[in-house]
Scaffold this active site. Structure first.
Site, PDB file in Angstrom:
ATOM      1  N   ASP A  75       0.868  -1.137   0.091  1.00 53.48           N
ATOM      2  CA  ASP A  75      -0.053  -0.156   0.034  1.00 53.48           C
ATOM      3  C   ASP A  75       1.025   1.022  -0.189  1.00 53.48           C
ATOM      4  O   ASP A  75       2.090   0.881   0.261  1.00 53.48           O
ATOM      5  CB  ASP A  75      -0.940  -0.092   1.281  1.00 53.48           C
ATOM      6  CG  ASP A  75      -2.113  -0.847   1.248  1.00 53.48           C
ATOM      7  OD1 ASP A  75      -2.148  -1.911   0.279  1.00 53.48           O
ATOM      8  OD2 ASP A  75      -2.844  -0.705   2.029  1.00 53.48           O
ATOM      9  N   HIS A 220       3.892  -2.133   3.176  1.00 46.87           N
ATOM     10  CA  HIS A 220       4.050  -0.742   2.598  1.00 46.87           C
ATOM     11  C   HIS A 220       5.318  -0.652   1.790  1.00 46.87           C
ATOM     12  O   HIS A 220       6.539  -0.664   2.489  1.00 46.87           O
ATOM     13  CB  HIS A 220       3.606  -0.022   3.592  1.00 46.87           C
ATOM     14  CG  HIS A 220       2.187  -0.033   4.121  1.00 46.87           C
ATOM     15  ND1 HIS A 220       2.142  -0.993   5.155  1.00 46.87           N
ATOM     16  CD2 HIS A 220       1.312   0.680   3.958  1.00 46.87           C
ATOM     17  CE1 HIS A 220       0.866  -0.743   5.772  1.00 46.87           C
ATOM     18  NE2 HIS A 220       0.158   0.274   5.058  1.00 46.87           N
TER      19      HIS A 220
END
Length: 260
Positions: A75, A220
């Protein structure tokens, strides 16, 4: 959603029973307060835990997966750390899914193009990734999604079919906005907490103990720390005989609207 209707129905039933008991038996009014707190607590839990499917139907794993396949997702990119992530994935012949922020796409279009050209899946992660996501109107949520769509499509010429809400937050407004789109919502069942935990080894161990076929891992591509964790994770998965695939491969479905 079925769970939301069930929670609301049980809530109404509870207050009816308590109301009758209050009128006929004189029970303490605190039972009403208790019911309100429990009801709000359940809705808040559903808002912050995407796996509960209270407000939206999210895919958080491939539950019927029989082969040793697993999906790693990233993400908040693309960022300057994305090339390091891509290099590692390439060295292990692994595919992944990147849920990208529209503003990041506009800042690093060449990195989005690299993600796409190297065969990874790209998903929508809104335009700004605002911390106010849970407080936006349905119209504002839809605008966030559409602006990210536009940014992604401008670079790769395709419109994603997968969406992940920032922080995994869901609520009635997000649900209402999503109903006006084509998106499948993707959650996770292994949350690395790589943005919270400082020690790389702790993050890796947290992921490692939950690994199983069909799992979806949340990472991430935003720090050196996650790059280091990814190196440990890919090596471990290879040793265990796992195939690292993109979301569309795991779900055996299309990645982009033009593929549908």
């Amino acid at each position: 959603m079925v769970k939301l209707k069930l929670i609301n129905c049980l809530g109404v039933l509870y207050f009816l029973v308590v109301g009758v008991a209050f009128a006929n038996c004189g029970i303490h009014w605190s039972w009403f307060i208790l019911g309100v707190f429990v009801w709000i607590g359940l809705l808040a839990w559903g808002s912050f835990d995407i796996r509960q499917n209270i407000f939206v139907q999210a895919i958080s794993s491939s539950k019927n997966e029989t082969n040793k396949r697993i999906a790693i997702t990233f993400d908040d990119g693309p960022t300057l750390f994305t090339p390091h992530v891509l290099a590692l994935l390439k060295s292990y012949q692994a595919k992944a899914t990147f849920f990208c922020i529209g503003k990041q796409v506009e800042q690093f279009p060449h990195l989005l193009q690299q993600i796409h050209s190297e065969g990874h899946c790209i998903g929508n992660h809104t335009y700004t990734h605002t911390h106010k996501m849970g407080f936006l109107s349905a119209t504002e949520v839809l605008e966030e999604i559409q602006l990210a769509d536009s940014a992604i499509q401008k670079v790769i010429g395709k419109q994603p079919l997968y969406f992940r809400p920032p922080f995994g937050v869901t609520n009635p407004n997000i649900s209402k906005a999503l109903k006006q789109t084509h998106y499948k919502v993707i959650g996770w069942n292994i949350r690395s907490l790589d943005t919270v935990i400082a020690e790389e080894e702790r993050i890796f161990e947290r992921i490692k103990k939950k690994i199983k076929p069909g799992a979806i891992i949340l990472l991430h591509d935003t720090t050196d720390k996650t790059v280091a964790v990814l190196a440990l994770l890919l090596d471990y998965l290879k040793q265990q005989g796992y195939e690292m695939v993109s979301i569309n491969e795991l779900l055996n479905s299309s990645s982009y609207e033009k593929d549908a």
